[in-house]
Design a protein around this motif. Structure first.
Motif, PDB file in Angstrom:
ATOM      1  N   GLY A   1       0.789  -1.226   0.000  1.00 59.75           N
ATOM      2  CA  GLY A   1       0.000   0.000   0.000  1.00 59.75           C
ATOM      3  C   GLY A   1       0.818   1.271   0.000  1.00 59.75           C
ATOM      4  N   PHE A   2       2.155   1.171   0.092  1.00 57.18           N
ATOM      5  CA  PHE A   2       3.001   2.360   0.080  1.00 57.18           C
ATOM      6  C   PHE A   2       3.298   2.772  -1.363  1.00 57.18           C
ATOM      7  CE2 PHE A   2       3.738   0.512   4.216  1.00 57.18           C
ATOM      8  CZ  PHE A   2       3.809   1.619   5.049  1.00 57.18           C
ATOM      9  N   THR A   3       3.459   4.064  -1.558  1.00 54.24           N
ATOM     10  CA  THR A   3       3.848   4.592  -2.864  1.00 54.24           C
ATOM     11  C   THR A   3       5.101   5.428  -2.710  1.00 54.24           C
ATOM     12  OG1 THR A   3       2.426   6.535  -2.613  1.00 54.24           O
ATOM     13  CG2 THR A   3       1.474   4.617  -3.710  1.00 54.24           C
ATOM     14  N   GLU A   4       5.742   5.684  -3.840  1.00 55.69           N
ATOM     15  CA  GLU A   4       6.995   6.431  -3.823  1.00 55.69           C
ATOM     16  C   GLU A   4       6.970   7.483  -4.939  1.00 55.69           C
ATOM     17  OE1 GLU A   4      11.027   4.742  -4.984  1.00 55.69           O
ATOM     18  OE2 GLU A   4      11.076   4.499  -2.821  1.00 55.69           O
ATOM     19  N   PRO A   5       6.276   8.602  -4.712  1.00 55.67           N
ATOM     20  CA  PRO A   5       6.287   9.664  -5.726  1.00 55.67           C
ATOM     21  C   PRO A   5       7.698  10.241  -5.879  1.00 55.67           C
ATOM     22  CG  PRO A   5       4.535   9.998  -4.104  1.00 55.67           C
ATOM     23  CD  PRO A   5       5.451   8.954  -3.560  1.00 55.67           C
ATOM     24  N   VAL A   6       8.112  10.451  -7.108  1.00 56.00           N
ATOM     25  CA  VAL A   6       9.431  11.021  -7.365  1.00 56.00           C
ATOM     26  C   VAL A   6       9.321  12.089  -8.447  1.00 56.00           C
ATOM     27  CG1 VAL A   6      10.633   8.881  -6.759  1.00 56.00           C
ATOM     28  CG2 VAL A   6      10.061   9.320  -9.142  1.00 56.00           C
ATOM     29  N   ARG A   7      10.235  13.043  -8.405  1.00 56.01           N
ATOM     30  CA  ARG A   7      10.347  14.021  -9.485  1.00 56.01           C
ATOM     31  C   ARG A   7      11.757  14.577  -9.516  1.00 56.01           C
ATOM     32  NH1 ARG A   7       9.624  19.374 -11.566  1.00 56.01           N
ATOM     33  NH2 ARG A   7       8.445  19.254 -13.504  1.00 56.01           N
ATOM     34  N   PRO A   8      12.418  14.534 -10.690  1.00 54.19           N
ATOM     35  CA  PRO A   8      13.744  15.152 -10.801  1.00 54.19           C
ATOM     36  C   PRO A   8      13.664  16.653 -10.555  1.00 54.19           C
ATOM     37  CG  PRO A   8      13.263  13.757 -12.702  1.00 54.19           C
ATOM     38  CD  PRO A   8      11.974  13.936 -11.956  1.00 54.19           C
ATOM     39  N   ASN A   9      14.663  17.194  -9.872  1.00 55.83           N
ATOM     40  CA  ASN A   9      14.700  18.638  -9.656  1.00 55.83           C
ATOM     41  C   ASN A   9      15.105  19.352 -10.939  1.00 55.83           C
ATOM     42  OD1 ASN A   9      14.522  17.741  -6.952  1.00 55.83           O
ATOM     43  ND2 ASN A   9      15.543  19.581  -6.234  1.00 55.83           N
ATOM     44  N   PRO A  10      14.400  20.411 -11.313  1.00 51.11           N
ATOM     45  CA  PRO A  10      14.897  21.265 -12.393  1.00 51.11           C
ATOM     46  C   PRO A  10      16.036  22.127 -11.870  1.00 51.11           C
ATOM     47  CG  PRO A  10      12.934  22.228 -11.445  1.00 51.11           C
ATOM     48  CD  PRO A  10      13.145  20.911 -10.734  1.00 51.11           C
ATOM     49  N   GLY A  11      16.746  22.769 -12.776  1.00 49.70           N
ATOM     50  CA  GLY A  11      17.840  23.650 -12.375  1.00 49.70           C
ATOM     51  C   GLY A  11      19.194  23.007 -12.599  1.00 49.70           C
ATOM     52  N   ILE A  12      20.202  23.489 -11.886  1.00 50.13           N
ATOM     53  CA  ILE A  12      21.572  22.998 -12.045  1.00 50.13           C
ATOM     54  C   ILE A  12      21.718  21.678 -11.303  1.00 50.13           C
ATOM     55  CG2 ILE A  12      23.992  23.464 -11.498  1.00 50.13           C
ATOM     56  CD1 ILE A  12      23.439  26.409 -11.954  1.00 50.13           C
ATOM     57  N   VAL A  13      22.235  20.682 -12.010  1.00 53.24           N
ATOM     58  CA  VAL A  13      22.413  19.352 -11.435  1.00 53.24           C
ATOM     59  C   VAL A  13      23.586  19.359 -10.457  1.00 53.24           C
ATOM     60  CG1 VAL A  13      21.507  18.275 -13.528  1.00 53.24           C
ATOM     61  CG2 VAL A  13      23.981  18.605 -13.275  1.00 53.24           C
ATOM     62  N   PHE A  14      23.723  18.281  -9.677  1.00 50.15           N
ATOM     63  CA  PHE A  14      24.913  18.145  -8.844  1.00 50.15           C
ATOM     64  C   PHE A  14      26.134  18.090  -9.756  1.00 50.15           C
ATOM     65  CE2 PHE A  14      22.562  16.936  -4.944  1.00 50.15           C
ATOM     66  CZ  PHE A  14      23.314  17.668  -4.034  1.00 50.15           C
ATOM     67  N   ASN A  15      27.135  18.899  -9.442  1.00 50.58           N
ATOM     68  CA  ASN A  15      28.265  19.054 -10.344  1.00 50.58           C
ATOM     69  C   ASN A  15      29.535  19.438  -9.603  1.00 50.58           C
ATOM     70  OD1 ASN A  15      28.922  22.269 -10.892  1.00 50.58           O
ATOM     71  ND2 ASN A  15      26.818  21.918 -10.183  1.00 50.58           N
ATOM     72  N   LEU A  16      30.651  19.202 -10.249  1.00 47.84           N
ATOM     73  CA  LEU A  16      31.956  19.705  -9.798  1.00 47.84           C
ATOM     74  C   LEU A  16      32.187  21.026 -10.517  1.00 47.84           C
ATOM     75  CD1 LEU A  16      33.927  16.361 -10.221  1.00 47.84           C
ATOM     76  CD2 LEU A  16      33.407  17.418  -8.020  1.00 47.84           C
TER      77      LEU A  16
END
Length: 547
Positions: free
Chosen positions: A289-304
């Protein structure tokens, strides 16, 4: 003055909208489905009442929407205020909210908003042009305390009340980004009475008077923040799934920093939903019965993000070799989960005007080694390359704002050793990273920034703003960043935004690694806990059912 007056979208059927919201998000990486348990639809139609108990990962040190920046604070503040506009999570289009329509001057320096009638603040005062002017002037007056809003209003000249329902906001230079910024919580409108309180008082909830669907009730530091339903609310965004008042009577944001405890509290029924589900805990929410809503963040990705004036990173070929030496799919498959996407640009794929540069970011260790060899960097006795007695090494500064940061960087460290590059990892507090970044005392910065507009690149890379790469003035990247900020027309912005992304990636001013994704855990009694365009929580449509 050209008109920008999007039509109000027709109201879809509630069941169809619930499904479409999940499926239509750009490049959604995992469905908001269930396995082995009742689906949200099985609970029947949404019902009013009850309390949504929501576990968050950190204590919001400030809940004033105009001042906050951390995810925990933003998710609370978003529920308290309405914005002039909204942004469609599917298309990125700017749509009406407090403003029914607007016009933009040809040079994008003047924005005129025509306000809808009937909206009021929680103290009963009207959401009129004078209130909008007071609110935007108040954000500008906050200066650096408005951590996000100050950058959106950097060129803000002032506001003019044209009539009670019409306000014009003027800027000293082209500010196409402002139209999207007007949809964010950071520029959410507060009542004039709110500004009789100090910024510090508003952080703790005093005088926090918005027109949003929820009102502030109480705050216990490091314990919880409680919001109550706004009685009589009926001016919600047309993008929402229903109109009228919110469903739940209360939202209880409970501070639970330890990820394992947060997940355990959800599975045991002590919480209805949680934010910041860690990769190791995701399998717990794949059924029952559990769900896992997800959404990628817009904007600058994790980066060096490279300081191009420091040590070996002043060498373009070295930076390009580092980019070729990072195995992005290995990062997401080894340290993260399928909910996280390898970076395919400096912008996340959910960002309007994103450009797919996956070919330029392909893993190519042989190409990296050839670049370094041709540049005079030869393998040393320990495998790390040297040139004229200098070791091929640089440090990266990071803070633990994302639980997996250290594990990701340790894997990148191993990957880069294979091409002869020694990446040193330095853990600091958030405040220390900020201080070092402002002083320019870094080789690489490790970070991401969420915003559903490509202008976030100008804020971080332009020599006229943060200039984290320490580039010289009047470089080609500056020209692209300035050009994309000059018009609200996506067709005209796109070529400049694409060129900016391409320049950053090809010159390796920053090395993109992965897209941050918001991963929620939602129990069987919570429903329609969703995201807005900036991947912040949208709880107006959320509802709870009995056990």
């Amino acid at each position: 003055m050209p008109r920008h007056t999007p039509p109000r979208p027709p109201r879809p059927a509630r069941a169809r909208a619930r499904l479409a919201f999940a499926l239509a998000l750009p490049l959604l990486l995992a469905a908001c489905g269930t396995a082995g348990g009742a689906s949200p639809q099985d609970a029947g139609p949404p019902r009013p009442g009850g309390t949504l108990r929501l576990g968050i990962s950190s204590n919001p040190d400030c809940i004033d929407p105009q001042q906050v920046s951390t995810n925990a604070s933003v998710n609370v503040g978003r529920q308290l205020v309405d914005s002039l506009t909204d942004q469609d999570p599917k298309t990125g289009a700017i749509t009406p909210w407090l403003a029914d329509r607007w016009t933009v001057s040809p040079d994008s320096t003047s924005f005129t908003f025509h306000l809808r009638s009937g909206a009021t603040f929680s103290d009963g005062s009207p959401v009129d042009a004078a209130a909008v002017k007071t609110s935007f002037d108040g954000i500008k007056a906050l200066g650096a305390k408005a951590l996000l809003g100050s950058s959106y209003l950097a060129a803000y000249r002032g506001a003019t009340v044209l009539d009670p329902a019409t306000v014009r906001l003027d800027f000293t230079q082209p500010s196409a980004q402002f139209l999207q910024a007007s949809s964010t919580m950071s520029l959410g409108v507060l009542a004039p009475a709110a500004f009789r309180h100090t910024a510090e008082q508003r952080c703790q909830g005093a005088g926090l008077i918005g027109s949003g669907p929820f009102v502030f009730t109480s705050l216990k530091p490091n314990q919880d923040i409680v919001l109550g339903k706004r009685t009589g609310y009926h001016w919600g965004s047309p993008l929402w799934r229903h109109q009228g008042e919110a469903y739940v009577d209360k939202i209880d944001f409970r501070v639970v920093p330890e990820p394992g405890v947060r997940s355990g509290s959800l599975t045991s029924g002590q919480l209805d939903a949680i934010t910041d589900v860690q990769p190791v805990d995701e399998p717990q929410f794949s059924g029952n019965g559990f769900t896992e809503p997800v959404r990628p963040n817009p904007g600058i990705v994790f980066n060096l993000h490279a300081n191009t004036t420091r040590g070996v990173l002043a060498d373009q070929k070295v930076r390009q070799a580092v980019s070729k030496g990072v195995n992005r799919p290995e990062v997401t498959s080894t340290v993260l989960t399928p909910n996280y996407k390898p970076a395919t640009s400096i912008l996340g794929s959910a960002t309007p005007l994103y450009t797919d540069l996956s070919k330029e970011l392909a893993y190519d260790p042989a190409g990296a080694q050839a670049l370094l060899q041709s540049d005079g960097w030869v393998p040393g006795p320990d495998g790390i390359r040297t040139k004229n007695g200098q070791r091929l090494t640089a440090s990266v500064l990071f803070s633990p704002v994302f639980n997996q940061n250290q594990s990701v960087l340790e894997l990148i460290q191993q990957q880069l050793r294979k091409i002869g590059f020694d990446l040193k990892i330095e853990l600091h507090t958030n405040s220390e990273v900020t201080r070092l970044q402002q002083a320019g005392d870094y080789d690489f910065l490790w970070y991401n920034v969420t915003r559903a507009d490509p202008d976030i690149l100008r804020q971080q890379f332009s020599t006229k703003t943060n200039n984290r790469s320490k580039l010289p003035a009047d470089n080609p990247l500056d020209a692209s960043l300035t050009e994309q900020s000059a018009t609200v027309d996506p067709a005209k912005r796109k070529p400049a935004a694409e060129q900016a992304q391409r320049t950053i990636v090809e010159q390796a001013y920053a090395i993109p690694v992965f897209e941050l994704t918001q991963v929620l855990g939602v129990g069987p009694n919570a429903h329609d806990v969703g995201f807005e365009a900036s991947s912040r929580l949208q709880l107006f449509d959320a509802w709870v059912s009995g056990s």
